[in-house]
Design a protein around this motif. Structure first.
Motif, short mmCIF file in Angstrom:
data_model
loop_
_atom_site.label_atom_id
_atom_site.label_comp_id
_atom_site.label_asym_id
_atom_site.label_seq_id
_atom_site.Cartn_x
_atom_site.Cartn_y
_atom_site.Cartn_z
N SER A 172 6.16 1.06 -1.82
CA SER A 172 7.12 1.66 -2.74
C SER A 172 8.50 1.56 -2.11
N ARG A 173 9.52 1.27 -2.94
CA ARG A 173 10.87 1.10 -2.40
C ARG A 173 11.90 1.82 -3.28
N ILE A 174 12.84 2.48 -2.62
CA ILE A 174 14.01 3.04 -3.31
C ILE A 174 15.25 2.39 -2.72
N ARG A 175 16.17 1.96 -3.58
CA ARG A 175 17.44 1.41 -3.12
C ARG A 175 18.59 2.07 -3.86
N GLN B 163 18.13 1.46 1.63
CA GLN B 163 16.78 1.07 1.21
C GLN B 163 15.73 1.82 2.03
N CYS B 164 14.75 2.41 1.34
CA CYS B 164 13.64 3.09 2.00
C CYS B 164 12.33 2.46 1.53
N LEU B 165 11.51 1.99 2.45
CA LEU B 165 10.23 1.34 2.14
C LEU B 165 9.09 2.21 2.66
N TYR B 166 8.12 2.53 1.79
CA TYR B 166 6.97 3.34 2.18
C TYR B 166 5.69 2.60 1.83
#
Length: 365
Positions: free
Chosen positions: A28-31, A128-131
């Motif tokens: 899952s990614r938030i940018r 950017q955060c990648l989980y």
């Protein structure tokens, strides 16, 4: 360098962590896109102005500890070799635009590579955060905390009516792009994706390939993300995407169940044929490798194959990209040399897994 040490060093540590729904949702990614107030946006900024932006981040954020994440290291794109930038793109840590078209670009990167903050990309700042797995809300929480941290030193370009101002009109508003990477072989094999993709598009979401806009869905891996950034809250955008992804997970599981019930022997045969190709090929192109890796990962998830780790698809999809192959080989490779090297690396990786499973001592490969 042995293959085992290369893998340990090459794969981001967050990729080896467990996450919810990981049999279908790989990550899952938030940018968040942000720009600085009273500064020309990167496309119009002079060289000196772009350097000042990097200096600001070097002074205020590089090697500074962020709670729960640790220190962020600044990587200046001008100081990296082309193959190093390509590897960062293949690991989804920076965009192709930052690697190739940003003469004064940089990136702040966390030690576990879960966090990257691109500087002077299309916008001044892209957080950017990648989980691993299906963790959109957790990624949004961390991205917002980083956003607040940066805002202690930076005044953002913000309009009360329009929201955050960005270089591309499609990002104005929240500046939020939420996305998940999904492995959907069941829906592809049952020929449902051609019907599902237009339906998803009508909901304001978009379906792309493995490396985003313009890329192919190699290995039945699809990126699902929001298109609309204006007129909705961040929570609503993430909630809408989460709802659609939850439905896709359910549909993918139903498709897999149907395949097992109606075509079990054919499916098992397909899985083992693909495993045979990966385990024995001397030359293999990226598309064929991706197809076979998808089949093998499906075989692991369905219990046909029990002696391989389930993250082998994520791992080998990255390690067999051109940048990684050249990094592992220690020099530039022509396309046919990459196909040979790709086949060798996959064979060695499967052999390494077999030794680990059987409790044998792992030799230097």
């Amino acid at each position: 360098m042995s293959l085992e040490r290369f893998i340990d060093k090459a794969i981001s540590s967050w990729m080896n962590q467990e996450g919810p729904e990981m049999d279908i949702v790989l990550s899952s990614r938030i940018r968040l896109a942000r720009n600085m107030e009273n500064s020309l946006f990167p496309a119009l900024a002079s060289n000196e102005e772009s350097k000042e932006v990097i200096q600001l981040f070097l002074t205020n954020f590089s090697n500074k500890k962020f709670p729960g994440i640790g220190e962020l290291e600044l990587l200046d794109m001008n100081e990296l070799q082309p193959v190093e930038k390509r590897v960062l793109v293949e690991k989804h840590l920076i965009s192709p635009h930052l690697a190739e078209d940003s003469p004064f670009g940089a990136c702040l990167l966390s030690e576990n590579e879960e966090i990257s903050i691109m500087i002077n990309e299309e916008d001044h700042i892209r957080i950017q955060c990648l989980y691993p797995g299906f963790q959109l809300e957790e990624a949004l929480k961390t991205a917002n905390e980083l956003d607040d941290w940066i805002e202690t030193s930076v005044d953002y370009a913000f309009d009360e009516r329009r929201g955050y101002l960005t270089s591309c009109p499609t990002n104005v508003g929240t500046g939020l792009r939420a996305s998940v990477m999904m492995h959907l072989p069941g829906l592809v094999l049952t020929q449902q994706m051609s019907r599902i993709i237009p339906a998803i598009n009508q909901l304001g979401l978009v379906v792309r390939g493995t490396y985003g806009e313009g890329s192919e869905a190699l290995g039945n891996i699809f990126q699902i993300s929001n298109q609309i950034t204006l007129g909705k809250t961040e929570e609503d955008i993430v909630g809408d995407l989460k709802s659609v992804v939850s439905q896709l997970i359910s549909q993918e599981r139903s498709a897999r169940d149907a395949l097992v019930k109606t075509s079990n022997i054919q499916l098992e045969d397909r899985v083992y044929r693909s495993y045979g190709i990966l385990a024995n090929s001397r030359i293999i192109e990226s598309k064929e490798a991706a197809k076979c890796l998808s089949d093998v990962r499906l075989g692991i998830d369905l219990g046909y194959i029990r002696d391989l780790s389930s993250n082998i698809l994520n791992e080998l999809m990255i390690l067999t990209q051109p940048g990684f192959l050249q990094l592992y080989s220690g020099g530039a490779l022509r396309p046919n040399e990459r196909d040979i090297r790709r086949a060798t690396l996959i064979r060695e990786r499967l052999k390494l897994e077999e030794k680990k499973t059987n409790g044998l001592e792992v030799d230097e490969i």
